[in-house]
Structures are given as C-alpha cells and as structure tokens.
Design an enzyme around this catalytic site. Structure first.
Site, PDB file in Angstrom:
ATOM      1  CB  SER B  36      -0.901  -0.009   1.242  1.00 44.90           C
ATOM      2  OG  SER B  36      -1.711   1.132   1.248  1.00 44.90           O
ATOM      3  CE  LYS B  60      -1.665   7.347  -0.048  1.00 48.22           C
ATOM      4  NZ  LYS B  60      -0.436   7.368   0.772  1.00 48.22           N
ATOM      5  CB  ILE B  86       2.492  10.346   1.953  1.00 49.05           C
ATOM      6  CG1 ILE B  86       3.688   9.722   1.229  1.00 49.05           C
ATOM      7  CG2 ILE B  86       1.407  10.782   0.970  1.00 49.05           C
ATOM      8  CD1 ILE B  86       4.462  10.607   0.303  1.00 49.05           C
ATOM      9  N   GLY B  87       1.507  11.273   4.797  1.00 47.81           N
ATOM     10  CA  GLY B  87       0.391  11.655   5.669  1.00 47.81           C
ATOM     11  C   GLY B  87      -0.959  11.195   5.129  1.00 47.81           C
ATOM     12  CB  CYS B 148      -0.012   5.297   9.047  1.00 50.92           C
ATOM     13  SG  CYS B 148       0.668   6.760   8.215  1.00 50.92           S
ATOM     14  CB  ILE B 209       7.760  -4.105   9.178  1.00 51.49           C
ATOM     15  CG1 ILE B 209       8.885  -3.802   8.188  1.00 51.49           C
ATOM     16  CG2 ILE B 209       8.132  -5.212  10.099  1.00 51.49           C
ATOM     17  CD1 ILE B 209      10.208  -3.342   8.800  1.00 51.49           C
ATOM     18  N   GLY B 261       9.151  -5.360   3.364  1.00 53.05           N
ATOM     19  CA  GLY B 261      10.258  -4.570   3.890  1.00 53.05           C
ATOM     20  C   GLY B 261      11.510  -4.677   3.035  1.00 53.05           C
ATOM     21  N   GLY B 283       7.206  -2.856  -2.119  1.00 49.36           N
ATOM     22  CA  GLY B 283       6.860  -1.453  -1.893  1.00 49.36           C
ATOM     23  C   GLY B 283       7.765  -0.496  -2.630  1.00 49.36           C
TER      24      GLY B 283
END
Lengths: 272, 321
Positions: B36, B60, B86-87, B148, B209, B261, B283
């Site tokens: 994601s 996302k 990114i938040g 997050c 992770i 990871g 990722g």
C-alpha cells in the site's frame, strides 16, 4: 495522462558546458517522438541500487528527426554526480516523457521565457517550439556569475532576444533577473505569456510581477520525487483551486510529476 | 475433452512449479502483492506491467473522507532507502469506489483495500461501506493500517498497544465477513504480543512491516529534511529488520504472514518466504523499477524450477536452523 515508456537508452554524448553543469545527449526515439517542451525523464543514475531512487531531469532539447533528447543538469547530489560520471555509449534506464509540459496558447504573439541558474534546462525546448510557431521570444537568464550563464547562445541561434542578469555583475546586468522583467514591462514590451523555471524566490517574484501586469504565467516546479508516475504522492506542491461551483477557494497538494511540473503561477501557494 | 490437449496440459503442470497460494482465504496466482502507498490505485502502473500477472494489489491507504496529507518535502532519500511523510493523502472511500475501483474490474487480480481512520468508528464505517460494495466492485479483502507513522491520530497509535490492536481488529471483525489483514508496525517493543492480539481479535492474516520511524537533517540550514520532521523509513535498508520480525511472528501465530520490507530482487523475496512469509508485498522498489513485481514473480518460478521444488508453499517457513 500520456504514455510513459521505461526503456534503456544510449548516451550519445556528454559535455561539461559550464563548471559542474553537464549536457547529455540520449538516443531515445520513442520518447523523442512524443516529448513536449516542459516534460521530464526519470533517470536511474546508478547501475546498481545505490542511490536508490531515480532522478527527475527536464528534457532540455528534443530532436524528433534524429530521435534524440538532451538533458542539462548540475552535478550536485549523489545521483547527478553519478550521472555526470557515466560514459558515452553507456545504457541508461529512463522513464518518460513525464508531466504535462508548457501550454503555448495559439493566440499568443509575444512570450517571455525566464530561467534562473540550471532552471533554463526545460526552457530551450520551449523556446524552440515557440519560435517554430512564429512567436516573438524574449529570454531572460539569471545566474550567479558569468561562467554559470547557460543557454544564451542556444537561444540566440533559435532567433530569440536574450538578456542576462548576474548577481555579481560579471556579465551584462548586475542584479536579479526579475529586475529585467520589470524593466521590459515598464518599457511597454508586454508579453502574452510568461514562462519560468528556477529558484523558488525568483518564481514567486515573477508571480507577483505577472499578476500586476496581468500576464498569464506558467511555472515549472521542482520537488523531491520518488516514483515519478503519480503513485507515491511524494512530490506535491500546494495549489489553490476553487470548488466545483467556484464559490470558495480550496487548497490541495498536487503531484509535481504528473499534475505538473508546469503549473499556472497564480495557482501556486508561494508562502507555504 | 480431447485427450491430447489434456496431455499437453499435464506436461505443462509437471514442468511448472505451483505458485498459487492462499492467504486470508484469498486465492492468489502467486505470492507477490504490491504494498500500500507504493502502487497508487493500480492504474498508474498499467503502462509498465500487466496487472493480471500480480498475486494481488493492495491500493493506496484510504480514509472515510478525502485527506490532504502533509506539507512537502514529503520524501527524501537516505542510505539504501527513503523516508516518507505523505500523511495518507487520498481521495476518500466514496471517490475510490466511484473513480478508482471501476478501472480494476477488467483484471483478474484480487484487490485489497488498505484502510485507515482517526477513530474506531471510522474504521468500522469504512469496513461496512467496502463490505457493502465488495461483490460489485471486486474488493477481495481489507488490510487494516494500524501502523502509519505519519498521522497524528489513529495509525500507529493502534498498532503499538496490544489491547488497542485487539479492540480495533475485533470491532472490524464484527462488522464485516471480508478477509482481514492486520498491517503491523515495527516500532514496538515486542511485535509478538501485537501479532497475537490481532490473531485473537480475528485477523485472517498479518502483514509486516510498515515503515520504521526516522528522520534526516540538512546540516546547512539545520532544518529537518522532511517538513513533518519525522517520516517512515523503507527500502533495502529495513530488510534485515523486517526479515527478523517476520520470522518471529511466523513462529508465534497460526495465521498466514505477509512479508514486507525492502524487497527489491527475487533473492529478497525468497528470504522472506523461507523466514515464514506465505506472501510478500513489494513497496519502495516499485518506485525504482516499475516492472519489479513481475521480475520477482518470474524469479521465484525460476528458483523453484532450478531447485526442483514443486510448490512454493513448501518453501514457506523452511529456514533450517
């Protein structure tokens, strides 16, 4: 969104055109075919995975006939230093063309193109395209000192009028390139469009001048980037828009890579 | 059926190792999913790869309402990795359903939605809404983001406490029959207790992770390189940490583990599978090589063939000690 290629291309030539500033020519026919002025390519500078991320570099010139593109960059960080060290005939893994590119209005007759430092990189292709379309082009170049003035000759060869400002006065006007813009406006040379790329304070100042003179202004933005294809939302800049009914202003973070890198100057939130 | 065609199929099956796996009740063509936040909403990668070849896509992270995200700079490269803050900028669940999921309907690849919220009620509402449209829009499962590091509320707050982990996973479990994957954070003292809490609460699988909290400073300006000060570290730099945590969690729980990871090449993916990951997520490597997922799928198949392993499931947790 246009189609983005991920291909290996050959380095045809490499030249240090100013101290630590390199011009590299790449054989990239599919990208050259589709590239627009203001778009960029995303380059894997290393042969292994260090540094990890790609580096976004503006397309400096597009030669559709020969299928070649040029990049102009300053070797400042790990990625660009590695790129500067790559050899002619090397294969380079690139993605592109990426981004929206500059929008030249058909009705425009006169344009001002302003580059600060290495910010001239995306502007040569724009100048070339503008002149091809029969526009009158005034180029303003700003640099710290004489040795770092880049692109002056290239623009002149195209048939553009070029004026230069250097911070230390070692070449032509001593002062800021934005002073030159104010001067030509004051003299009554009013452009239909202004285009700029360079340091943020310069871009911001031009935004103020353009707003006052009521000239449409497009700016090529830069931000730290990861994916380059709109997926990671890393390279955003704050943009002022209006809601659907245009009642109120709202702000959003737009992606420099695929929503930009060219934005309308008056939409960019400069004081953030 | 024409017997000769059946013969052809059989000989094909003998040569090719099995890559199919099942995780959280979702059947995957192969053990490679996207992580994601690194794969957009899928469409962004369609110029580069055939989305049909992926094991699954995790999109996302989504929240109930659209989220603006953090100010830039949001990403910065660090040695063998990157920090991001990114938040959770995203379009919100309704826009996801209306504008992003329709594009994915033509692919035969399970779509997993990663969900986040500020409150337990938001997670529940998201799970309910996505459950409601799951058949029509092809939502195969949910990955619950309780890890997050870049948002003030929610996010990692849930995943760093076993009780909170239990509470949120269990609340979602009671809301929806959709397969649930709890995405765990490495920023904890003992990941095993969190993993157990998620399992007991009804998670069908665990993914780990998420990123490690970190920061970087510009020594000239003495300012943090990220506007948010801290960010999440990802990329090859985190791989040994992730591998160790996957191995620990694999030994602790009975539900499948999804390894994430720093996977950038097939050898990395194989390490995770050998350590106990039934499936892996790729990722940051997607940012470097948009074709990496397919390269890794092909690499796994090649490894199995060369080592005469008939089924990738045989490799899961096969580390010899």
């Amino acid at each position: 969104m246009n189609f983005i290629y991920n291909i290996k291309v050959k380095i045809l030539s490499k030249e240090e055109v100013a101290p630590n500033i390199f011009l590299i020519k790449l054989l990239a026919p599919p990208i050259a075919q589709e590239a627009l002025a203001g778009q960029f390519i995303h380059i894997k500078c290393s042969k292994d995975n260090y540094p990890l991320l790609r580096r976004p570099l503006s397309i400096h010139r597009i030669d559709k006939e020969k299928g070649e593109i040029f990049i102009l960059f300053q070797a400042v960080g790990e990625g660009t230093k590695l790129l500067a060290g790559r050899s002619i005939e090397d294969d380079l893994d690139i993605m592109g063309p990426i981004g929206n590119g500059f929008n030249i209005y058909p009705e425009s007759k006169k344009m001002v193109i302003i580059g600060g430092g290495i910010g001239v990189a995306p502007l040569l292709a724009l100048g070339e395209e503008s002149i091809r379309q029969g526009k009158e082009v005034q180029v303003l170049i700003g640099a710290l000192k004489k040795e770092l003035v880049i692109g002056e000759e290239s623009f002149k060869i195209l048939g553009a009028k070029v004026d230069v400002a250097t911070d230390d006065g070692s070449y032509q006007y001593k002062g800021l390139v934005t002073d030159l813009l104010e001067r030509i406006i004051k003299e009554g040379w009013l452009a239909d469009q202004i285009f700029a790329c360079g340091p943020k304070p310069m871009l911001k100042k031009i935004s103020e001048i353009a707003l006052q003179a009521n000239i449409h202004y497009q700016v090529s933005m830069e931000e730290r980037m990861a994916c380059g294809i709109g997926a990671c939302l890393g390279c955003v800049c704050k943009i002022k828009t209006k809601d659907k009914r245009e009642y109120k202003v709202k702000y959003e973070y737009k992606r420099v890579c695929v929503d930009g890198p060219v934005f309308t100057g008056s939409e960019v939130v400069w004081n953030d | 059926m024409d017997p000769s065609s059946q013969e052809v199929r059989w000989s094909g099956m003998i040569d090719k190792p099995n890559l199919e796996v099942e995780v959280a009740g979702i059947k995957l063509k192969n053990p490679v999913m996207t992580a994601s936040g690194t794969f957009g909403y899928g469409e962004e990668f369609s110029p580069f790869i055939d989305l049909d070849k992926l094991g699954a896509m995790v999109l996302k992270g989504i929240t109930l309402k659209p989220k603006m995200g953090n100010p830039p700079p949001r990403v910065i490269e660090t040695p063998s990795g990157m920090l991001n803050s990114i938040g959770l900028q995203n379009v919100g669940v309704e826009m996801l359903i209306k504008e992003k999921l329709p594009y994915l309907q033509k692919f035969n690849t399970p779509v997993i939605i990663n969900i986040s919220g500020d409150t337990i009620e938001e997670y529940i509402e998201l799970a309910r809404r996505l459950g409601e449209v799951s058949k029509e829009m092809g939502v195969a499962g949910l990955e619950i983001n309780i890890s997050c590091p870049n948002v003030k509320k929610g996010g990692m707050v849930w995943g760093t406490d076993a009780k909170a982990t239990y509470k949120i996973i269990n609340s979602i479990r009671k809301t929806t029959p959709l397969p649930l994957i709890a995405k765990l954070t490495p920023n904890v003292t003992d990941i095993k207790t969190i993993a157990q809490a998620a399992e007991e609460a009804g998670a069908d699988a665990l993914s780990l992770i998420n990123t490690l909290v970190g920061m970087a400073i510009d020594i000239d300006s003495r300012r943090p390189k990220l506007a948010n000060i801290s960010g999440g570290l990802s990329g090859p730099a985190v791989k040994p940490v992730a591998l160790w945590l996957v191995w620990q969690v694999f030994q602790t729980v009975n539900i499948p583990v999804i390894g994430i990871g720093g996977i950038i090449k097939v050898e990395d993916a194989l390490e995770f599978i050998i350590a106990g990951a039934r499936v892996i997520e790729i990722g940051t490597a997607n940012f470097v090589n948009p074709h990496v997922t397919i390269d890794i799928i092909e690499g796994i198949e090649k490894y199995l063939t060369e080592n005469n392993i008939k089924d990738v499931n045989e490799l899961v947790g096969s580390m010899k000690i």
